[in-house]
Design a protein around this motif. Sequence first.
Motif, PDB file in Angstrom:
ATOM      1  N   PHE A 167       0.844  -1.201   0.000  1.00 54.09           N
ATOM      2  CA  PHE A 167       0.000   0.000   0.000  1.00 54.09           C
ATOM      3  C   PHE A 167       0.881   1.253   0.000  1.00 54.09           C
ATOM      4  CE2 PHE A 167      -3.236  -2.550   2.740  1.00 54.09           C
ATOM      5  CZ  PHE A 167      -3.644  -3.254   1.624  1.00 54.09           C
ATOM      6  N   GLU A 168       1.902   1.239   0.852  1.00 54.72           N
ATOM      7  CA  GLU A 168       2.805   2.390   0.916  1.00 54.72           C
ATOM      8  C   GLU A 168       3.545   2.580  -0.411  1.00 54.72           C
ATOM      9  OE1 GLU A 168       3.798   2.123   5.736  1.00 54.72           O
ATOM     10  OE2 GLU A 168       5.430   2.112   4.272  1.00 54.72           O
ATOM     11  N   ASP A 169       3.998   1.466  -0.997  1.00 57.68           N
ATOM     12  CA  ASP A 169       4.651   1.550  -2.315  1.00 57.68           C
ATOM     13  C   ASP A 169       3.765   2.280  -3.316  1.00 57.68           C
ATOM     14  OD1 ASP A 169       6.829   0.097  -1.402  1.00 57.68           O
ATOM     15  OD2 ASP A 169       6.387  -1.713  -2.567  1.00 57.68           O
ATOM     16  N   GLY A 170       2.481   1.877  -3.382  1.00 59.78           N
ATOM     17  CA  GLY A 170       1.556   2.462  -4.354  1.00 59.78           C
ATOM     18  C   GLY A 170       1.381   3.955  -4.156  1.00 59.78           C
ATOM     19  N   TRP A 171       1.236   4.371  -2.895  1.00 63.65           N
ATOM     20  CA  TRP A 171       1.056   5.787  -2.597  1.00 63.65           C
ATOM     21  C   TRP A 171       2.306   6.597  -2.971  1.00 63.65           C
ATOM     22  CZ3 TRP A 171      -1.854   9.782  -1.834  1.00 63.65           C
ATOM     23  CH2 TRP A 171      -1.348  10.918  -1.191  1.00 63.65           C
ATOM     24  N   VAL A 172       3.481   6.118  -2.535  1.00 58.13           N
ATOM     25  CA  VAL A 172       4.724   6.857  -2.773  1.00 58.13           C
ATOM     26  C   VAL A 172       5.032   6.922  -4.271  1.00 58.13           C
ATOM     27  CG1 VAL A 172       7.225   6.874  -2.376  1.00 58.13           C
ATOM     28  CG2 VAL A 172       5.658   6.355  -0.491  1.00 58.13           C
ATOM     29  N   LEU A 211       7.985   2.108  11.910  1.00 60.32           N
ATOM     30  CA  LEU A 211       6.906   2.167  10.914  1.00 60.32           C
ATOM     31  C   LEU A 211       5.802   3.143  11.308  1.00 60.32           C
ATOM     32  CD1 LEU A 211       6.656  -1.660  10.241  1.00 60.32           C
ATOM     33  CD2 LEU A 211       7.841   0.037   8.860  1.00 60.32           C
ATOM     34  N   THR A 212       5.934   3.749  12.494  1.00 60.05           N
ATOM     35  CA  THR A 212       4.900   4.694  12.917  1.00 60.05           C
ATOM     36  C   THR A 212       5.056   6.091  12.292  1.00 60.05           C
ATOM     37  OG1 THR A 212       6.163   5.146  14.940  1.00 60.05           O
ATOM     38  CG2 THR A 212       4.399   3.507  15.082  1.00 60.05           C
ATOM     39  N   PRO A 213       6.295   6.572  11.956  1.00 57.50           N
ATOM     40  CA  PRO A 213       6.392   7.877  11.291  1.00 57.50           C
ATOM     41  C   PRO A 213       5.708   7.873   9.930  1.00 57.50           C
ATOM     42  CG  PRO A 213       8.539   7.205  12.186  1.00 57.50           C
ATOM     43  CD  PRO A 213       7.626   6.017  12.270  1.00 57.50           C
ATOM     44  N   PRO A 214       5.411   9.063   9.391  1.00 59.42           N
ATOM     45  CA  PRO A 214       4.726   9.140   8.085  1.00 59.42           C
ATOM     46  C   PRO A 214       5.481   8.401   6.983  1.00 59.42           C
ATOM     47  CG  PRO A 214       4.764  11.273   9.152  1.00 59.42           C
ATOM     48  CD  PRO A 214       5.615  10.378   9.989  1.00 59.42           C
ATOM     49  N   VAL A 215       4.731   8.006   5.974  1.00 57.25           N
ATOM     50  CA  VAL A 215       5.295   7.246   4.852  1.00 57.25           C
ATOM     51  C   VAL A 215       6.305   8.108   4.105  1.00 57.25           C
ATOM     52  CG1 VAL A 215       4.734   6.051   2.708  1.00 57.25           C
ATOM     53  CG2 VAL A 215       3.136   5.989   4.628  1.00 57.25           C
TER      54      VAL A 215
END
Length: 368
Positions: free
Chosen positions: A292-297, A364-368
């Motif tokens: 999910f993070e990959d897709g957003w970034v 993993l808690t800081p922003p993406v």
Amino acid sequence: MTLRILVVGAGIAGLAAARGLRVAGFRPDVVEALPATMSPSAGIYLPGNASRALRLLGLDVPLRPLGDLIFRQVFLDTRGRDLFEMDVAALWAGVGESRALSRSDLQQVLLTGVGGEVRYETEVRDVQIIEGAAKVEFSTGAIAEYDLVVGADGRRSTIRDRIGLGGPATPTGQIVYRSVVSGGPPLTDWTAVLGRRAQFVAMPMGGRKIYCYADETAPEAPDPTDPCERLREIFGSFGGPVPAILERIEKVSVARTDEVVLPSWSRGPVLLVGDAAHATAPTLAQGAAMSFEDGWVLGQELKAAQGDIPATLRAYEQRRRPRCGEVRDRTRERDRARDVPPSLRDPMLRRRGRRIFTDHYRGLTPPV
């Protein structure tokens, strides 16, 4: 900027990439080698950072009625006695909710976010980089040219192989068993029963259903011919909720886990995302979250780009690699703990387990 983009793979990573691109204003083509009727089975656990990434992708609202929220993780020894517990809600406070749900429900949510057709039963036969573009040959006989190809086709990625970005995935030696049980024992928490080189995890996933995930470290063992019988053989002496769950288990899926570590995730206009780029064992339940993070970034980096695709892909990798490396390192660290004899490990976990296991997620808690 109008870009011709192809996403290869319509699993979690591919659909997340397609959604991230769509949110950023692009309209990618999406192809999948499997037929549309191949719906994923079993369940999935999404930690708080996965929920945050889905919120960034604009997919958090359709997720809310699905599955069950997880507020605590409880760890037990093989006799079902408490080792320690983690306050999951506090760990991910301000980040996102933790949730267990059906994989097929998650797949449907992701499909609604693509905003276009997925071409199923369409395999990529070959990819060639010609004058800065990617020439793609499909199993249908069609040939097309793209400014960017996103390989989201999993641990055994065809795109990775075709473009020469690395060899095959490396087996971790773990065998994973997954099942969904209806009408099992009442369960309100994510619950793990830890043995030696084996663990049994169960969690509520809504609708009186329990998602079970169990694994054993057995690098030399053959694939079990009867997965249900093998589960009972390994975990039959375990305590806690395990005996009542084993009584209800009917169908079990089996997989061997792999790890993917690559020197580079891109070549020219071709990029690998999700498990194709950075697969780990599923111990920390971070595979979907990282996708999910990959897709957003990826969408955000392309949106801010000045037209140099290879440079943009390198910038994307520089942004994502430390976080994915953190997941890999913490996964390996936790998996090493399973090799410690319970007589030594369990007293240590009773003293320091909450702090050690909570620390695995701190990065993993800081922003993406």
